[in-house]
Design a protein around this motif. Structure first.
Motif, PDB file in Angstrom:
ATOM      1  N   GLU A 455       5.340  23.891 -59.927  1.00  0.00           N
ATOM      2  CA  GLU A 455       4.807  23.431 -61.221  1.00  0.00           C
ATOM      3  C   GLU A 455       3.309  23.700 -61.282  1.00  0.00           C
ATOM      4  O   GLU A 455       2.568  23.372 -60.355  1.00  0.00           O
ATOM      5  CB  GLU A 455       5.067  21.935 -61.392  1.00  0.00           C
ATOM      6  CG  GLU A 455       4.507  21.372 -62.696  1.00  0.00           C
ATOM      7  CD  GLU A 455       4.644  19.869 -62.778  1.00  0.00           C
ATOM      8  OE1 GLU A 455       4.164  19.285 -63.759  1.00  0.00           O
ATOM      9  OE2 GLU A 455       5.243  19.266 -61.838  1.00  0.00           O
ATOM     10  N   ALA A 456       2.834  24.278 -62.408  1.00  0.00           N
ATOM     11  CA  ALA A 456       1.411  24.577 -62.574  1.00  0.00           C
ATOM     12  C   ALA A 456       0.721  23.418 -63.274  1.00  0.00           C
ATOM     13  O   ALA A 456       1.218  22.889 -64.268  1.00  0.00           O
ATOM     14  CB  ALA A 456       1.232  25.856 -63.377  1.00  0.00           C
ATOM     15  N   ARG A 457      -0.409  22.993 -62.768  1.00  0.00           N
ATOM     16  CA  ARG A 457      -1.268  21.991 -63.410  1.00  0.00           C
ATOM     17  C   ARG A 457      -2.569  22.689 -63.798  1.00  0.00           C
ATOM     18  O   ARG A 457      -3.277  23.206 -62.935  1.00  0.00           O
ATOM     19  CB  ARG A 457      -1.554  20.832 -62.451  1.00  0.00           C
ATOM     20  CG  ARG A 457      -0.355  19.934 -62.154  1.00  0.00           C
ATOM     21  CD  ARG A 457       0.077  19.179 -63.405  1.00  0.00           C
ATOM     22  NE  ARG A 457       1.143  18.240 -63.122  1.00  0.00           N
ATOM     23  CZ  ARG A 457       0.959  16.934 -62.895  1.00  0.00           C
ATOM     24  NH1 ARG A 457      -0.270  16.443 -62.896  1.00  0.00           N
ATOM     25  NH2 ARG A 457       1.976  16.150 -62.667  1.00  0.00           N
ATOM     26  N   THR A 458      -2.865  22.749 -65.067  1.00  0.00           N
ATOM     27  CA  THR A 458      -4.053  23.467 -65.527  1.00  0.00           C
ATOM     28  C   THR A 458      -5.228  22.529 -65.685  1.00  0.00           C
ATOM     29  O   THR A 458      -5.075  21.365 -66.072  1.00  0.00           O
ATOM     30  CB  THR A 458      -3.777  24.165 -66.866  1.00  0.00           C
ATOM     31  OG1 THR A 458      -3.413  23.175 -67.841  1.00  0.00           O
ATOM     32  CG2 THR A 458      -2.645  25.168 -66.723  1.00  0.00           C
ATOM     33  N   GLN A 476      -5.076  27.508 -62.853  1.00  0.00           N
ATOM     34  CA  GLN A 476      -3.663  27.108 -62.836  1.00  0.00           C
ATOM     35  C   GLN A 476      -3.119  27.281 -61.416  1.00  0.00           C
ATOM     36  O   GLN A 476      -2.625  28.341 -61.061  1.00  0.00           O
ATOM     37  CB  GLN A 476      -2.846  27.959 -63.809  1.00  0.00           C
ATOM     38  CG  GLN A 476      -3.170  27.708 -65.276  1.00  0.00           C
ATOM     39  CD  GLN A 476      -2.299  28.550 -66.183  1.00  0.00           C
ATOM     40  OE1 GLN A 476      -2.312  29.783 -66.093  1.00  0.00           O
ATOM     41  NE2 GLN A 476      -1.543  27.901 -67.043  1.00  0.00           N
ATOM     42  N   PRO A 477      -3.215  26.251 -60.574  1.00  0.00           N
ATOM     43  CA  PRO A 477      -2.677  26.357 -59.212  1.00  0.00           C
ATOM     44  C   PRO A 477      -1.183  26.017 -59.170  1.00  0.00           C
ATOM     45  O   PRO A 477      -0.726  25.094 -59.849  1.00  0.00           O
ATOM     46  CB  PRO A 477      -3.492  25.316 -58.442  1.00  0.00           C
ATOM     47  CG  PRO A 477      -3.830  24.284 -59.458  1.00  0.00           C
ATOM     48  CD  PRO A 477      -3.946  24.986 -60.784  1.00  0.00           C
ATOM     49  N   VAL A 478      -0.443  26.783 -58.364  1.00  0.00           N
ATOM     50  CA  VAL A 478       0.990  26.536 -58.147  1.00  0.00           C
ATOM     51  C   VAL A 478       1.241  26.521 -56.645  1.00  0.00           C
ATOM     52  O   VAL A 478       0.816  27.450 -55.939  1.00  0.00           O
ATOM     53  CB  VAL A 478       1.861  27.613 -58.821  1.00  0.00           C
ATOM     54  CG1 VAL A 478       3.341  27.363 -58.523  1.00  0.00           C
ATOM     55  CG2 VAL A 478       1.620  27.644 -60.317  1.00  0.00           C
ATOM     56  N   HIS A 485      -0.947  28.128 -51.912  1.00  0.00           N
ATOM     57  CA  HIS A 485      -1.258  27.910 -53.322  1.00  0.00           C
ATOM     58  C   HIS A 485      -1.610  29.233 -53.974  1.00  0.00           C
ATOM     59  O   HIS A 485      -2.455  29.984 -53.483  1.00  0.00           O
ATOM     60  CB  HIS A 485      -2.424  26.918 -53.479  1.00  0.00           C
ATOM     61  CG  HIS A 485      -2.076  25.533 -53.031  1.00  0.00           C
ATOM     62  ND1 HIS A 485      -2.420  25.029 -51.807  1.00  0.00           N
ATOM     63  CD2 HIS A 485      -1.386  24.546 -53.669  1.00  0.00           C
ATOM     64  CE1 HIS A 485      -1.974  23.793 -51.688  1.00  0.00           C
ATOM     65  NE2 HIS A 485      -1.347  23.469 -52.805  1.00  0.00           N
ATOM     66  N   TYR A 486      -0.913  29.500 -55.063  1.00  0.00           N
ATOM     67  CA  TYR A 486      -1.181  30.682 -55.878  1.00  0.00           C
ATOM     68  C   TYR A 486      -1.947  30.203 -57.105  1.00  0.00           C
ATOM     69  O   TYR A 486      -1.444  29.407 -57.905  1.00  0.00           O
ATOM     70  CB  TYR A 486       0.130  31.360 -56.270  1.00  0.00           C
ATOM     71  CG  TYR A 486      -0.008  32.474 -57.280  1.00  0.00           C
ATOM     72  CD1 TYR A 486      -0.931  33.492 -57.096  1.00  0.00           C
ATOM     73  CD2 TYR A 486       0.808  32.501 -58.424  1.00  0.00           C
ATOM     74  CE1 TYR A 486      -1.047  34.526 -58.019  1.00  0.00           C
ATOM     75  CE2 TYR A 486       0.698  33.533 -59.344  1.00  0.00           C
ATOM     76  CZ  TYR A 486      -0.231  34.533 -59.138  1.00  0.00           C
ATOM     77  OH  TYR A 486      -0.347  35.549 -60.062  1.00  0.00           O
ATOM     78  N   VAL A 487      -3.204  30.677 -57.222  1.00  0.00           N
ATOM     79  CA  VAL A 487      -4.099  30.177 -58.267  1.00  0.00           C
ATOM     80  C   VAL A 487      -4.472  31.317 -59.199  1.00  0.00           C
ATOM     81  O   VAL A 487      -4.933  32.372 -58.748  1.00  0.00           O
ATOM     82  CB  VAL A 487      -5.384  29.576 -57.661  1.00  0.00           C
ATOM     83  CG1 VAL A 487      -6.252  28.968 -58.763  1.00  0.00           C
ATOM     84  CG2 VAL A 487      -5.042  28.535 -56.611  1.00  0.00           C
ATOM     85  N   THR A 488      -4.250  31.112 -60.509  1.00  0.00           N
ATOM     86  CA  THR A 488      -4.711  32.078 -61.507  1.00  0.00           C
ATOM     87  C   THR A 488      -5.850  31.455 -62.306  1.00  0.00           C
ATOM     88  O   THR A 488      -5.916  30.227 -62.470  1.00  0.00           O
ATOM     89  CB  THR A 488      -3.584  32.493 -62.458  1.00  0.00           C
ATOM     90  OG1 THR A 488      -3.061  31.323 -63.110  1.00  0.00           O
ATOM     91  CG2 THR A 488      -2.474  33.204 -61.705  1.00  0.00           C
TER      92      THR A 488
END
Length: 504
Positions: A455-458, A476-478, A485-488
């Motif tokens: 789940e992404a929390r922005t 937006q870390p997932v 952690h995959y962060v955009t």
């Protein structure tokens, strides 16, 4: 107590209760006889083999000889026995030795070992041990090659005294070939298990398998290994041991065997085989014409008919291949290839079990290598997806270390992986103000703890870039399954000066 009239019997009785030995004086005092008389009888008993003597300083200690009667020893021992006189001539040979050597006693009695030209004991190594024998027995291991096979014996050379006092030698030969082979095979499997683990990713594992199998084969080994292409459903020849076979076959076929494709999947899965991967694990033995009359499957068939029949016959005749063994490189219902072994008609595959064990080891290693290769390709594809993503992106492992930044991330903030190796370094550079840094860290951890996996929390942060400019960006870390952690990140094109909530 009645006095013992026989002096020798009285001496033996006295020695019976003194296993550590007695001097002549002690024996004389014990039995009540003169020292000269005891000395004379002890010498007779020693010649008869009933008493042993050893020197300690100037004193001689006599003790009872613990010996098995030679007749019983020769008849019932499983070892090979030869007895030599003082001149090194054979005076006795037990029945088991005669059977093993294929020579009768009449053929051997009176000959020296050199004249008899016997296997094992007439070798220079054995003769040197016997020639150097003095008062103590010598035990040595001897290696002998017969019919292309190594045989091992343990030889005991024992100083011997005959009834007439003459000195000689008794040779006791124990066949330790199986023991040696077992130790050698266990060492081989232990060594190759470690080598397979440490084998570099770029090493040719199929050539390695062929070379190791060849170590276990008799004579001039002929061994080849094929890999299996699951997509095409064919086997490819990857390695062949015996350069003369490779060159000779190339002349007959018109091309190199290594690299050839064999559609054996069709052969093994169709009539009359109907083989499955578990069946391919079993080592199969085939016999070929013109050396055997019980051929059921021809070499032409086993080549998936890719080699002309007349060429197959020429290869067998030219290189005297009468027997063929094959077994699959198989692990957990998956086929990775095949191993083939060619032998002369008179050769025997003595290490079959250890070869099969090694091939199972190699199958596991190939399976592991293919799994690692698929993982590497998968990881490479994943990183390419991130690298070419239109958004700035970063990977952070479970320990808080940055493992990857794409070009968009560096373009957006100016930082490279060397600038921000850890989250601690990132927060220190992106939020130089201590108060804002504490707020950013608290918000970051709160978002991560409150979000389910995947789940992404922005959240929008105002970040200090490498050039000193402030830039508002949407993060937006997932969290992935392994804790990574995959962060955009997206540029908000505004100069926010703090931490704000965004689109929960």
């Amino acid at each position: 107590m009645e006095e013992e009239p026989d002096t020798q019997t009285r001496i033996l009785r006295a020695l019976r209760f003194r296993p550590k030995g007695m001097t002549i004086t002690e024996v004389a005092k014990q039995i009540g006889a003169t020292r000269n008389s005891v000395s004379k009888h002890l010498e007779i008993l020693q010649i008869a083999g009933k008493v042993d003597v050893r020197s300690i300083g100037n004193a001689k200690l006599y003790s009872l000889a613990q010996r098995v009667p030679m007749s019983a020893f020769l008849c019932f021992t499983k070892n090979l026995i030869l007895i030599l006189d003082g001149g090194g001539r054979i005076v006795q040979v037990n029945d088991r030795c005669q059977r093993a050597l294929g020579r009768s006693k009449d053929d051997l009695i009176g000959l020296t070992l050199a004249e008899a030209e016997l296997p094992v004991v007439s070798t220079p190594e054995a003769l040197a041990v016997i020639a150097g024998l003095e008062r103590e027995q010598v035990i040595t291991d001897l290696r002998y090659r017969s019919g292309g096979t190594d045989l091992f014996y343990q030889m005991q050379a024992i100083p011997t005294t005959f009834d007439d006092g003459e000195k000689g030698c008794t040779l006791v030969l124990e066949d330790i070939t199986e023991r040696k082979r077992y130790v050698r095979n266990m060492e081989f499997l232990a060594r190759t298990a470690m080598e397979l683990v440490d084998l570099p990713a770029g090493a040719d594992i199929y050539r390695y398998v062929a070379d190791r199998v060849a170590e276990l084969l008799p004579g001039n080994p002929k061994c080849w290994v094929e890999s299996f292409d699951e997509v095409k459903g064919v086997f490819f020849m990857r390695a062949l041991v015996d350069e003369s076979l490779r060159k000779g076959a190339a002349r007959l076929i018109g091309r190199d065997l290594v690299g050839m494709a064999f559609p054996l999947e069709e052969v093994y899965s169709s009539e009359p085989y109907f083989e499955t991967p578990p069946h391919l694990k079993e080592m199969r033995e085939y016999h070929f014409h013109p050396f055997f009359d019980d051929e059921k499957v021809s070499f032409h068939d086993l080549s998936a008919r890719q080699i002309p029949e007349e060429v197959c016959d020429a290869i067998l005749r030219t290189f005297s291949i009468g027997k063929f063994y094959s077994t699959g490189l198989v692990w957990q219902e998956q086929v990775f290839g095949m191993v083939g072994i060619g032998l002369r008609p008179d050769e025997v595959l003595e290490n079959r079990e250890v070869i099969e064990s090694f091939i199972r080891q190699a199958s596991i290693a190939i399976a592991r290598r293919q799994t690692e290769d698929r993982l590497r390709r998968s990881e490479h594809r994943f990183r390419e997806v991130i690298e070419f993503s239109p958004s700035a992106a970063a990977l952070i492992d479970a320990g808080g270390r940055y493992t990857f930044l794409n070009r968009r991330f560096t373009d957006l903030f100016g930082y490279t992986l060397e600038d921000i190796p850890t989250t601690e370094a990132w927060f220190g550079k992106a939020f130089p103000d201590e108060q804002k840094r504490r707020e950013a860290i608290a918000a970051w951890h709160s978002d991560l703890e409150g979000a389910a996996r995947g789940e992404a929390r922005t959240r929008t942060f105002s970040v200090r870039c490498r050039d000193g400019a402030e830039k508002a960006a949407l993060f937006q870390p997932v969290q992935l399954c392994d804790g990574t952690h995959y962060v955009t990140c997206e540029d908000c094109h505004r100069g926010a000066a703090g931490v704000t909530g965004a689109g929960r």
